[in-house]
Write a protein that holds these residues in place. Sequence first.
Motif, PDB file in Angstrom:
ATOM      1  N   TRP A 170       4.483  16.799  19.100  1.00 36.73           N
ATOM      2  CA  TRP A 170       4.822  16.218  17.794  1.00 36.73           C
ATOM      3  C   TRP A 170       5.310  17.316  16.845  1.00 36.73           C
ATOM      4  CZ3 TRP A 170       1.021  14.851  13.388  1.00 36.73           C
ATOM      5  CH2 TRP A 170       1.702  14.152  12.381  1.00 36.73           C
ATOM      6  N   VAL A 204      -1.357   6.834   3.742  1.00 39.46           N
ATOM      7  CA  VAL A 204      -0.244   7.785   3.772  1.00 39.46           C
ATOM      8  C   VAL A 204       1.098   7.051   3.722  1.00 39.46           C
ATOM      9  CG1 VAL A 204       0.970   9.490   5.186  1.00 39.46           C
ATOM     10  CG2 VAL A 204      -1.508   9.614   4.943  1.00 39.46           C
ATOM     11  N   THR A 205       1.261   6.003   4.551  1.00 34.45           N
ATOM     12  CA  THR A 205       2.562   5.324   4.585  1.00 34.45           C
ATOM     13  C   THR A 205       2.815   4.547   3.292  1.00 34.45           C
ATOM     14  OG1 THR A 205       1.520   3.509   5.804  1.00 34.45           O
ATOM     15  CG2 THR A 205       2.771   5.107   7.087  1.00 34.45           C
ATOM     16  N   LEU A 261      -8.467   6.450  11.380  1.00 35.71           N
ATOM     17  CA  LEU A 261      -7.039   6.596  11.656  1.00 35.71           C
ATOM     18  C   LEU A 261      -6.228   5.501  10.955  1.00 35.71           C
ATOM     19  CD1 LEU A 261      -5.089   8.339  13.450  1.00 35.71           C
ATOM     20  CD2 LEU A 261      -5.165   6.449  15.074  1.00 35.71           C
ATOM     21  N   VAL A 262      -6.697   4.258  11.081  1.00 38.56           N
ATOM     22  CA  VAL A 262      -5.961   3.138  10.497  1.00 38.56           C
ATOM     23  C   VAL A 262      -5.910   3.253   8.976  1.00 38.56           C
ATOM     24  CG1 VAL A 262      -5.988   0.634  10.149  1.00 38.56           C
ATOM     25  CG2 VAL A 262      -6.431   1.577  12.408  1.00 38.56           C
ATOM     26  N   THR A 263      -7.064   3.593   8.374  1.00 41.70           N
ATOM     27  CA  THR A 263      -7.108   3.724   6.908  1.00 41.70           C
ATOM     28  C   THR A 263      -6.191   4.850   6.433  1.00 41.70           C
ATOM     29  OG1 THR A 263      -9.425   3.069   7.066  1.00 41.70           O
ATOM     30  CG2 THR A 263      -8.669   3.884   4.930  1.00 41.70           C
ATOM     31  N   THR A 264      -6.272   5.999   7.112  1.00 37.65           N
ATOM     32  CA  THR A 264      -5.430   7.138   6.731  1.00 37.65           C
ATOM     33  C   THR A 264      -3.957   6.755   6.851  1.00 37.65           C
ATOM     34  OG1 THR A 264      -7.115   8.537   7.719  1.00 37.65           O
ATOM     35  CG2 THR A 264      -5.034   9.590   7.136  1.00 37.65           C
ATOM     36  N   TRP A 265      -3.605   6.122   7.964  1.00 38.84           N
ATOM     37  CA  TRP A 265      -2.224   5.710   8.219  1.00 38.84           C
ATOM     38  C   TRP A 265      -1.716   4.802   7.103  1.00 38.84           C
ATOM     39  CZ3 TRP A 265       1.513   7.299  11.192  1.00 38.84           C
ATOM     40  CH2 TRP A 265       2.606   6.480  11.440  1.00 38.84           C
ATOM     41  N   LEU A 266      -2.572   3.832   6.719  1.00 39.58           N
ATOM     42  CA  LEU A 266      -2.177   2.865   5.685  1.00 39.58           C
ATOM     43  C   LEU A 266      -1.958   3.565   4.344  1.00 39.58           C
ATOM     44  CD1 LEU A 266      -1.817  -0.239   5.545  1.00 39.58           C
ATOM     45  CD2 LEU A 266      -4.083  -0.338   4.508  1.00 39.58           C
ATOM     46  N   TRP A 272      -4.513  13.978  23.414  1.00 39.99           N
ATOM     47  CA  TRP A 272      -4.035  14.140  22.039  1.00 39.99           C
ATOM     48  C   TRP A 272      -3.512  15.547  21.765  1.00 39.99           C
ATOM     49  CZ3 TRP A 272      -6.449  17.790  19.065  1.00 39.99           C
ATOM     50  CH2 TRP A 272      -7.725  18.185  19.454  1.00 39.99           C
ATOM     51  N   VAL A 307       8.090  10.931  11.823  1.00 43.20           N
ATOM     52  CA  VAL A 307       7.904   9.587  12.376  1.00 43.20           C
ATOM     53  C   VAL A 307       8.631   9.466  13.719  1.00 43.20           C
ATOM     54  CG1 VAL A 307       8.222   7.123  11.965  1.00 43.20           C
ATOM     55  CG2 VAL A 307       7.685   8.645  10.047  1.00 43.20           C
ATOM     56  N   THR A 319     -10.300  -0.249  17.753  1.00 43.19           N
ATOM     57  CA  THR A 319      -9.653   0.318  16.574  1.00 43.19           C
ATOM     58  C   THR A 319     -10.395   1.557  16.070  1.00 43.19           C
ATOM     59  OG1 THR A 319      -8.720  -0.220  14.415  1.00 43.19           O
ATOM     60  CG2 THR A 319     -10.906  -1.068  14.867  1.00 43.19           C
TER      61      THR A 319
END
Length: 242
Positions: free
Chosen positions: A12, A95-96, A88-93, A5, A54, A84
Amino acid sequence: MRRSWLPVAFLWLGYTALLVALTKYVNILPVKWAEEAHVVDDAFLLLMYLGSPVMAIVLAVMTWGAIDWRSDGADREDGPNQHTNRVLVTTWLIVTSALAIYVVINPGFIGLTEIRGESSSDYAIEIEASQFFWEITYHNGATALDELVVPAEMRVRYDVNSTDVLHSFWIPAFRVKIDAVPGITTQVYSTATAEGTIDDDINLRIQCAELCGAGHATMSIPVRVVSDAEFNKYIESLGGSE
Ligand SMILES: [Cu+2]
């Protein structure tokens, strides 16, 4: 577990900085000839900036994947299963979703209101689209097929119509575009900022922007921005009914 990472994060950041710098310093937008044009250009640039991180993360993962997993001739086995990551998934959802809602409001609703919502104008011109030409009608009934002439520094309203199929009235230099629909009058506004012709800028033209048949690509006439006095002289020369 491989600690990939950190290099990916650096890649990134690097790619994001590069894409943001390209957006900021490499001007790919055509010259603006109307006051309203900045709304469209600002929206375009905002989406480029928001899209930079992105695209950067895709490039970062691909670059690091190519470096870290390049073939060394040995047989590789599958790694352990990945499960999973709730955070990460919650933050991603969140933010997007927030970003999507943000761009719907601004530049979405706010920009559209600025371009089309303010209904005041100094002058109105009728635009009638047909396969495959444009007919321009001025206030005194004078018509023209060969060019559109507009006065500079005046807010012009275009009343757009079609006699046959769907067309789209588009002046790239003004960033003005609206559908021409049979049976309906659609309206769009522009305030030209300087005098000029298609010889100054190829984008000073009406171009049909809705595939309307075999002659669609040729459905284009020049736009000429002139002074007030010149404009009146031009309309008189066309010979209207008033
Ligand atoms: Cu067309």
